[in-house]
Design an enzyme around this catalytic site. Structure first.
Site, mmCIF file in Angstrom:
data_model
loop_
_atom_site.group_PDB
_atom_site.id
_atom_site.type_symbol
_atom_site.label_atom_id
_atom_site.label_comp_id
_atom_site.label_asym_id
_atom_site.label_seq_id
_atom_site.Cartn_x
_atom_site.Cartn_y
_atom_site.Cartn_z
ATOM 1 C CG HIS A 88 48.211 22.182 48.631
ATOM 2 N ND1 HIS A 88 48.086 23.375 49.313
ATOM 3 C CD2 HIS A 88 48.884 21.361 49.473
ATOM 4 C CE1 HIS A 88 48.649 23.285 50.488
ATOM 5 N NE2 HIS A 88 49.142 22.071 50.625
ATOM 6 C CB SER A 89 42.182 23.518 45.861
ATOM 7 O OG SER A 89 41.526 22.326 45.479
#
Length: 324
Positions: free
Chosen positions: A270-271
């Protein structure tokens, strides 16, 4: 104080105390540093299950990502040590600070707010599954007016803040947000040059919800004059494909490999970060927006630099991408 968050994408620390001590980014040993980056690992790394709280650490002295002996939900790591400075004894008349998150667990999740997050050191179980990146930068107060302006474009969902009266003229936008007001914007987007305490140059790209476009393709790649490899959460059906329609191209990373090796797909990450495709350009950006059509109309931004340590660490982490 109960301040937990569902997900943590990026931390840009701009907290400075005006009384006994200056608040700074602190490294794993509790010593002040100009900046640090944490890459929290996802639970699943190419089908190998991990804890979801292990992380890689990087700062100016480390030179490359290293596995931390701490876990992200511990107060003994760099993140916990840094934020403890604020939570252990802040007072509303001695410090300027703002805490924000687009999805606090106790509140509803409206999309009108920017896709931005800020957190304390208590890491929630809901944040364990996916990979996350966290950026901490130490700034002098002289940089606060520009940071305050960028906050107006991000439209953060503030839940705790303090702007003492002595500083409200300098950082008017931040004060308005703190008061629950919406600052007026002159443009749809803003680019500001910032300098850290250690003299490192960073460029802040901030867009409002009125700038409806993929920030990577439509703005950042063209402004930096370089083709970009972008890591973002390629999870939704409306994810944007790699784009070569403009002079500077943007291509999606689909696999990440950190030292260890620690390998995982973008599906588990999710970066949000990007690096210049060309090694000679040395651009690295960390931010809070996915390459997703649903986020084209969201406030958000990126912090970019040509720091060779950060660039090398992230460029080497790119293990696969999809060309146009």
């Amino acid at each position: 104080m109960s301040m937990l968050f569902q997900l943590c994408v990026c931390i840009l620390l701009f907290l400075i105390g005006f009384s006994e001590a200056v608040i700074s980014c602190l490294n794993e040993n509790g010593q002040p540093v100009d900046w640090f980056i944490i890459y929290k690992l996802p639970i699943y790394k190419m089908d190998v299950k991990g804890s979801g709280v292990d992380y890689m650490y990087l700062d100016p002295s480390v030179m490359d990502f290293q596995m931390s002996k701490n876990i992200v939900n511990s107060s003994k790591g760099a993140l916990g040590r840094t934020l403890t400075q604020l939570y252990s004894g802040y007072t509303s008349n001695s410090s300027v600070y703002m805490l924000y998150n687009d999805a606090p667990p106790e509140l509803k999740y409206p999309s009108k707010y920017g896709h931005t997050k800020e957190r304390n050191y208590s890491y929630p179980s809901t944040g364990k599954y996916y990979g996350q990146t966290l950026l901490c930068i130490t700034y002098n107060y002289s940089q606060f007016p520009q940071i305050s302006l960028q906050l107006a474009y991000l439209n953060p969902r503030m839940y705790n803040c303090s702007v003492p009266g002595a500083f409200r003229q300098d950082i008017a936008e931040m004060a308005q947000i703190c008061d629950g007001k919406t600052p007026a914007l002159k443009n749809r987007r803003s680019l500001q040059k910032l300098k850290s305490v250690g003299g490192q140059t960073f460029f802040s790209f901030a867009k409002s919800r009125n700038y409806v476009d993929d920030i990577y393709t439509g703005w950042v790649a063209q402004a930096l004059g370089t083709d970009l490899l972008v890591e973002s959460w390629l999870h939704q059906a409306h994810q944007l494909p790699s784009n070569c329609s403009l002079p500077r191209h943007v291509m999606n990373i689909n696999r990440v490999c950190l030292p260890g090796p620690q390998m995982f797909r973008s599906y588990e990450d999710h970066s949000k970060w990007c690096v210049s495709y060309a090694f000679k350009d040395q651009w690295i950006c960390l931010g809070d927006l996915n390459r997703d059509s649903g986020q084209a109309g969201r406030g958000g931004g990126l912090i970019c630099s040509q720091n060779s340590i950060i660039y090398k660490a992230f460029r080497q982490a790119m293990a696969g991408y999809k060309h146009c």
